[in-house]
Design a protein around this motif. Structure first.
Motif, PDB file in Angstrom:
ATOM      1  N   THR A 246       0.837  -1.206   0.000  1.00 13.36           N
ATOM      2  CA  THR A 246       0.000   0.000   0.000  1.00 13.36           C
ATOM      3  C   THR A 246       0.869   1.252   0.000  1.00 13.36           C
ATOM      4  O   THR A 246       0.583   2.233  -0.691  1.00 13.36           O
ATOM      5  CB  THR A 246      -0.928   0.010   1.228  1.00 13.36           C
ATOM      6  OG1 THR A 246      -1.679  -1.203   1.256  1.00 13.36           O
ATOM      7  CG2 THR A 246      -1.881   1.196   1.188  1.00 13.36           C
ATOM      8  N   TYR A 247       1.948   1.202   0.763  1.00 13.98           N
ATOM      9  CA  TYR A 247       2.869   2.326   0.840  1.00 13.98           C
ATOM     10  C   TYR A 247       3.518   2.590  -0.521  1.00 13.98           C
ATOM     11  O   TYR A 247       3.596   3.740  -0.969  1.00 13.98           O
ATOM     12  CB  TYR A 247       3.932   2.045   1.902  1.00 13.98           C
ATOM     13  CG  TYR A 247       4.893   3.177   2.144  1.00 13.98           C
ATOM     14  CD1 TYR A 247       4.529   4.269   2.924  1.00 13.98           C
ATOM     15  CD2 TYR A 247       6.174   3.160   1.592  1.00 13.98           C
ATOM     16  CE1 TYR A 247       5.414   5.321   3.151  1.00 13.98           C
ATOM     17  CE2 TYR A 247       7.063   4.198   1.816  1.00 13.98           C
ATOM     18  CZ  TYR A 247       6.678   5.273   2.597  1.00 13.98           C
ATOM     19  OH  TYR A 247       7.550   6.311   2.812  1.00 13.98           O
ATOM     20  N   ARG A 248       3.963   1.524  -1.191  1.00 11.22           N
ATOM     21  CA  ARG A 248       4.564   1.693  -2.518  1.00 11.22           C
ATOM     22  C   ARG A 248       3.543   2.244  -3.514  1.00 11.22           C
ATOM     23  O   ARG A 248       3.880   3.079  -4.371  1.00 11.22           O
ATOM     24  CB  ARG A 248       5.130   0.354  -3.021  1.00 11.22           C
ATOM     25  CG  ARG A 248       6.425  -0.045  -2.353  1.00 11.22           C
ATOM     26  CD  ARG A 248       7.134  -1.147  -3.132  1.00 11.22           C
ATOM     27  NE  ARG A 248       6.374  -2.387  -3.147  1.00 11.22           N
ATOM     28  CZ  ARG A 248       6.503  -3.358  -2.257  1.00 11.22           C
ATOM     29  NH1 ARG A 248       7.358  -3.214  -1.247  1.00 11.22           N
ATOM     30  NH2 ARG A 248       5.795  -4.471  -2.371  1.00 11.22           N
ATOM     31  N   ALA A 249       2.297   1.785  -3.399  1.00 12.17           N
ATOM     32  CA  ALA A 249       1.239   2.285  -4.285  1.00 12.17           C
ATOM     33  C   ALA A 249       1.015   3.778  -4.057  1.00 12.17           C
ATOM     34  O   ALA A 249       0.802   4.543  -5.014  1.00 12.17           O
ATOM     35  CB  ALA A 249      -0.052   1.512  -4.047  1.00 12.17           C
ATOM     36  N   PHE A 250       1.090   4.195  -2.802  1.00 10.96           N
ATOM     37  CA  PHE A 250       0.896   5.609  -2.472  1.00 10.96           C
ATOM     38  C   PHE A 250       2.005   6.462  -3.069  1.00 10.96           C
ATOM     39  O   PHE A 250       1.741   7.510  -3.672  1.00 10.96           O
ATOM     40  CB  PHE A 250       0.847   5.781  -0.949  1.00 10.96           C
ATOM     41  CG  PHE A 250       0.703   7.207  -0.503  1.00 10.96           C
ATOM     42  CD1 PHE A 250      -0.419   7.949  -0.832  1.00 10.96           C
ATOM     43  CD2 PHE A 250       1.702   7.822   0.235  1.00 10.96           C
ATOM     44  CE1 PHE A 250      -0.544   9.276  -0.421  1.00 10.96           C
ATOM     45  CE2 PHE A 250       1.584   9.131   0.648  1.00 10.96           C
ATOM     46  CZ  PHE A 250       0.455   9.866   0.313  1.00 10.96           C
ATOM     47  N   ILE A 251       3.254   6.021  -2.937  1.00  8.63           N
ATOM     48  CA  ILE A 251       4.384   6.767  -3.494  1.00  8.63           C
ATOM     49  C   ILE A 251       4.278   6.857  -5.012  1.00  8.63           C
ATOM     50  O   ILE A 251       4.500   7.912  -5.620  1.00  8.63           O
ATOM     51  CB  ILE A 251       5.717   6.115  -3.092  1.00  8.63           C
ATOM     52  CG1 ILE A 251       5.910   6.160  -1.569  1.00  8.63           C
ATOM     53  CG2 ILE A 251       6.888   6.809  -3.789  1.00  8.63           C
ATOM     54  CD1 ILE A 251       5.990   7.548  -0.997  1.00  8.63           C
ATOM     55  N   ALA A 252       3.922   5.750  -5.656  1.00  8.75           N
ATOM     56  CA  ALA A 252       3.780   5.740  -7.116  1.00  8.75           C
ATOM     57  C   ALA A 252       2.661   6.682  -7.556  1.00  8.75           C
ATOM     58  O   ALA A 252       2.778   7.378  -8.574  1.00  8.75           O
ATOM     59  CB  ALA A 252       3.505   4.322  -7.604  1.00  8.75           C
TER      60      ALA A 252
END
Length: 329
Positions: A246-252
């Motif tokens: 979820t964190y990586r999705a947010f950054i992307a």
């Protein structure tokens, strides 16, 4: 044997519950994001309108449920983060440095990304005030949070440069906490005890356009030594570790939103107006976006100077290592 069997069953039940609790704690797919008022939070507006977090979540194999929250002022944002009511906090560099300092070794709050570089103007509608030195006890300056907001900290930094570090809080007594929309309305209307507003866009530009007495008496870039990431996103160490996809999705999603804002000013203006239900003049928004000092980017820039100042005046205890004040990652 029966007591031993009973104990074993109870132990297995406890272990099963602990495993379930750990699994739930690490369950991906939820993110609660708190922003505030102004163009500085445009990247969040774009991510919300275009459902970019959900899009990138699917690419990570997660169906992300996103909750968007609007608060006013760094203290409210920080309280919400530490109480577990939000997962991602959006506020100024001042509140971030404060919470980073106070949670070091505990919740370990760290920066996630910048929301861009934006000049913040201290505006006065008092005809007698042209510089900081002209302010008196009769003036009143509105900002998001007295003493701790990024505007308050930059004001203290400017005061320290003019009168010395020992005097850094000299003008705190004439500041007051007020949300940007309310402060802008008061500056535009005039005739109130409020004579100044250290705000952000588009409120500061609205004040300059709609009140002929309004003038800039301080630009944050002049205090910080150039373009600076004054508004950022941050989260606890636990959220980052428990929700990597979820964190990586947010950054992307943020990176895509920044690219969109930089390349599509017309669309970005429409999204800002729609998401915020704003009545701001669209041409004024486009003029702000065209300002070369306004830069939509997620890589933080020029944040360490404020950290050094706050450490020097004992507003924060920690400084080294303070790599997240440089990189915020």
């Amino acid at each position: 044997m029966l007591p031993i069997l009973t104990f074993s069953r109870r132990l297995l039940a406890v272990i099963a519950l602990l495993c379930m609790a750990m699994s739930m704690a690490r369950a991906e797919g939820q993110i609660r994001i708190a922003g505030q008022h102004g163009i500085t939070f445009l990247l969040l507006n774009i991510a919300q309108e275009q459902k970019l977090i959900e899009k990138h979540g699917k690419q990570q194999g997660v169906d992300v449920k996103v909750e968007w929250i609007t608060l006013s002022g760094g203290p409210a944002i920080n309280d919400a983060l530490l109480s577990g009511n939000i997962d991602i906090a959006g506020a100024g560099l001042g509140p971030l440095l404060t919470i980073w300092d106070r949670t070091k070794g505990r919740q370990n709050v760290r920066g996630v990304a910048s929301l861009g570089n934006f000049p913040y103007y201290l505006i006065s509608n008092n005809p007698k005030v042209k510089t900081l030195a002209d302010l008196t006890d009769k003036d009143r300056i509105a900002l998001p949070a007295v003493s701790v907001s990024v505007q308050a900290r930059i004001l203290q930094m400017a005061v320290a440069k003019q009168w010395g570090d020992k005097e850094f809080a000299r003008l705190d007594k004439i500041t007051q906490t007020l949300p940007h929309p309310d402060a802008a309305a008061a500056i535009i209307a005039g005739g109130t005890e409020l004579t100044g507003h250290f705000g952000n866009s588009p409120f500061q530009e609205q004040e300059l356009a709609q009140n002929p007495n309004a003038r800039i008496i301080l630009n944050s870039y002049d205090v910080q030594g150039g373009p600076s990431s004054s508004t950022l996103l941050y989260a606890t160490e636990k959220y980052r570790k428990d929700n990597p996809k979820t964190y990586r999705a947010f950054i992307a999603a943020l990176a895509e939103a920044a690219q969109y804002a930089s390349s599509n000013r017309q669309g970005a203006a429409d999204i800002y107006i729609k998401v915020n239900k704003s009545k701001v003049d669209r041409n004024l928004l486009l003029k702000i976006f065209a300002n070369p000092q306004v830069q939509f980017k997620i890589a933080p820039q020029n944040t360490y100077g404020l950290a050094q100042f706050l450490h020097r005046v004992s507003a924060i205890r920690n400084l080294r290592p303070c790599h997240h004040a440089r990189r915020l990652t």
